[in-house]
Design a protein around this motif. Structure first.
Motif, PDB file in Angstrom:
ATOM      1  N   MET A   1     -10.513   2.404  -7.611  1.00 26.65           N
ATOM      2  CA  MET A   1      -9.747   1.437  -6.838  1.00 26.65           C
ATOM      3  C   MET A   1      -9.923   0.037  -7.435  1.00 26.65           C
ATOM      4  SD  MET A   1     -10.289  -1.140  -4.354  1.00 26.65           S
ATOM      5  CE  MET A   1     -11.828  -0.773  -3.553  1.00 26.65           C
ATOM      6  N   ILE A   2      -8.805  -0.646  -7.692  1.00 28.12           N
ATOM      7  CA  ILE A   2      -8.840  -2.024  -8.183  1.00 28.12           C
ATOM      8  C   ILE A   2      -8.631  -2.953  -6.996  1.00 28.12           C
ATOM      9  CG2 ILE A   2      -7.691  -3.739  -9.641  1.00 28.12           C
ATOM     10  CD1 ILE A   2      -7.065  -1.523 -11.615  1.00 28.12           C
ATOM     11  N   ALA A   3      -9.606  -3.817  -6.754  1.00 27.47           N
ATOM     12  CA  ALA A   3      -9.569  -4.729  -5.613  1.00 27.47           C
ATOM     13  C   ALA A   3      -9.199  -6.135  -6.073  1.00 27.47           C
ATOM     14  CB  ALA A   3     -10.920  -4.752  -4.905  1.00 27.47           C
ATOM     15  N   PHE A   4      -8.692  -6.923  -5.140  1.00 23.37           N
ATOM     16  CA  PHE A   4      -8.322  -8.311  -5.404  1.00 23.37           C
ATOM     17  C   PHE A   4      -9.075  -9.199  -4.417  1.00 23.37           C
ATOM     18  CE2 PHE A   4      -4.964  -5.665  -6.943  1.00 23.37           C
ATOM     19  CZ  PHE A   4      -4.472  -6.291  -8.079  1.00 23.37           C
TER      20      PHE A   4
ATOM     21  N   ARG B   1      -0.669  -4.879  -7.135  1.00 23.83           N
ATOM     22  CA  ARG B   1      -1.603  -3.961  -6.497  1.00 23.83           C
ATOM     23  C   ARG B   1      -1.075  -2.533  -6.452  1.00 23.83           C
ATOM     24  NH1 ARG B   1      -2.073  -4.728  -0.078  1.00 23.83           N
ATOM     25  NH2 ARG B   1      -3.346  -2.884  -0.485  1.00 23.83           N
ATOM     26  N   GLU B   2      -2.002  -1.602  -6.222  1.00 21.32           N
ATOM     27  CA  GLU B   2      -1.672  -0.202  -6.029  1.00 21.32           C
ATOM     28  C   GLU B   2      -1.858   0.151  -4.544  1.00 21.32           C
ATOM     29  OE1 GLU B   2      -2.865   1.502 -10.426  1.00 21.32           O
ATOM     30  OE2 GLU B   2      -4.446   1.356  -8.925  1.00 21.32           O
TER      31      GLU B   2
ATOM     32  N   ASP C   1      -3.813   1.946  -2.899  1.00 22.32           N
ATOM     33  CA  ASP C   1      -5.177   1.993  -2.363  1.00 22.32           C
ATOM     34  C   ASP C   1      -5.980   0.723  -2.639  1.00 22.32           C
ATOM     35  OD1 ASP C   1      -5.430   2.300  -5.085  1.00 22.32           O
ATOM     36  OD2 ASP C   1      -7.040   3.791  -4.955  1.00 22.32           O
ATOM     37  N   SER C   2      -5.340  -0.287  -3.209  1.00 23.61           N
ATOM     38  CA  SER C   2      -6.057  -1.524  -3.547  1.00 23.61           C
ATOM     39  C   SER C   2      -6.501  -2.260  -2.286  1.00 23.61           C
ATOM     40  CB  SER C   2      -5.176  -2.452  -4.387  1.00 23.61           C
ATOM     41  OG  SER C   2      -4.911  -1.913  -5.651  1.00 23.61           O
ATOM     42  N   GLU C   3      -7.741  -2.726  -2.288  1.00 28.20           N
ATOM     43  CA  GLU C   3      -8.237  -3.593  -1.235  1.00 28.20           C
ATOM     44  C   GLU C   3      -7.956  -5.046  -1.629  1.00 28.20           C
ATOM     45  OE1 GLU C   3      -9.622  -3.074   1.657  1.00 28.20           O
ATOM     46  OE2 GLU C   3     -10.088  -0.923   1.630  1.00 28.20           O
ATOM     47  N   VAL C   4      -7.579  -5.860  -0.651  1.00 25.59           N
ATOM     48  CA  VAL C   4      -7.360  -7.287  -0.883  1.00 25.59           C
ATOM     49  C   VAL C   4      -8.282  -8.053   0.065  1.00 25.59           C
ATOM     50  CG1 VAL C   4      -5.722  -9.193  -0.922  1.00 25.59           C
ATOM     51  CG2 VAL C   4      -4.964  -6.886  -1.567  1.00 25.59           C
TER      52      VAL C   4
ATOM     53  N   CYS D   1      -2.428  -3.335 -13.370  1.00 26.91           N
ATOM     54  CA  CYS D   1      -3.564  -2.428 -13.182  1.00 26.91           C
ATOM     55  C   CYS D   1      -3.787  -1.538 -14.412  1.00 26.91           C
ATOM     56  CB  CYS D   1      -3.362  -1.580 -11.930  1.00 26.91           C
ATOM     57  SG  CYS D   1      -3.552  -2.523 -10.387  1.00 26.91           S
TER      58      CYS D   1
ATOM     59  N   ARG E   1      -7.289  -1.476 -16.604  1.00 26.53           N
ATOM     60  CA  ARG E   1      -8.033  -0.246 -16.919  1.00 26.53           C
ATOM     61  C   ARG E   1      -8.215  -0.080 -18.429  1.00 26.53           C
ATOM     62  NH1 ARG E   1      -4.932   1.818 -12.410  1.00 26.53           N
ATOM     63  NH2 ARG E   1      -6.372   2.336 -10.697  1.00 26.53           N
TER      64      ARG E   1
END
Length: 305
Positions: free
Chosen positions: A1-4, A26-27, A29-32, A76, A80
């Protein structure tokens, strides 16, 4: 998961610039994480790091300045790819190698597709760092520009921003120097970003000068591009030399801002001239302007001027 993660002190800028860019990048499942600024920027960033570190599936944390707009639809994927090398701990859209001082832009700049949109002098948009020679990304660098900082899971869990650097300037350079001291890499990536900011590189020059001295004290003899000199015999002379160095870099940076301002003014005047000369009124009055020019030339000839 890539978060911001964002440290927000002004909500308007976040909603206008950073939020749309994050939604683009964002994707599902991304957390912001959007935190109100608490004390110095380093403090809020460390809180963001703590929040992201709690996620076992973390692939990266992207720290975004509220005035930064991510334009890259493949963001994203690019992140990666840049972090595929386990030794890479920090990724940015722009940065520099051979850094000697807090004025990292005096080094060898590497940049992705970064532009700067400004409101000065009627507004406009230009390539970032247009006053300098830039090298394309990707590249290994000493530091990245703080408007966009991508951290690997290792960096999130092992390195913290220095909250003792209370003046704020140079926080990204300090972080990257910590990362490099730990044996990890800092790199730029070919990311498309737009910065919404003024043309001045350095604002509040006295604060910037003090921050320059503070960071120079901390990293004495360890700055990647700095020349190694014998230890000064008197602390007073060392402080004077650092202040002079800081004042020089501040003056250079303000000169860059002035040059950008002149370019922006010229661009505005050129736009206004094109619009004026394309108008119907300009075309209708062309014969009158030619007649007046002829009369002026004839009068000068008669007077011998």
């Amino acid at each position: 998961m890539i978060a911001f993660g964002l440290s927000v002190s002004e909500g308007a800028a976040y909603h206008l610039y950073a939020e749309p860019g994050i939604e683009r990048a964002r994707e599902p499942d991304s957390e912001v994480f959007v935190f109100a600024t608490v004390g110095v920027l380093a403090r809020t960033y460390n809180l963001l790091l703590d929040a992201a570190a709690a996620h076992d599936d973390l692939e990266a944390l992207v720290l975004v300045h509220p005035h930064t707009e991510i334009l890259d639809d493949a963001f994203c994927h690019t992140v990666r790819r840049a972090l595929a090398d386990d030794d890479v701990a920090v990724v940015g859209a722009a940065g520099a190698g051979d850094v000697r001082t807090i004025a990292w832009w005096e080094g060898d700049i590497s940049s992705g597709r970064v532009t700067q949109r400004y409101q000065d002098h009627g507004g406009g948009e230009a390539p970032a760092y247009s006053w300098a020679t830039t090298n394309p990304a990707p590249a290994e660098v000493d530091t990245v520009d703080g408007f966009l900082i991508v951290l690997s899971p290792w960096a999130v869990r092992n390195v913290r921003f220095d909250e003792a650097l209370a003046l704020g300037h140079g926080f990204e350079l300090d972080y990257c120097l910590q990362v490099r001291e730990a044996g990890r890499k800092v790199v730029t990536a070919d990311i498309e970003v737009r910065n919404h900011r003024g043309l001045e590189l350095v604002e509040e020059s006295e604060i910037w000068i003090e921050a320059h001295i503070q960071l120079a004290d901390k990293w004495e003899g360890k700055m990647p591009g700095a020349e190694r000199h014998p230890e000064p015999t008197e602390e007073q002379w060392k402080r004077r030399a650092r202040r002079a160095e800081a004042q020089r870099e501040a003056a250079r940076s303000m000169a860059y801002g002035t040059a950008l301002g002149l370019d922006a003014r010229i661009l505005g005047l050129q736009t206004a001239m094109r619009e004026a000369t394309a108008s119907r009124g300009w075309r209708l009055t062309a014969p009158l302007r030619r007649l007046n020019h002829w009369r002026t030339q004839r009068a000068r000839a008669r007077s011998g001027g």
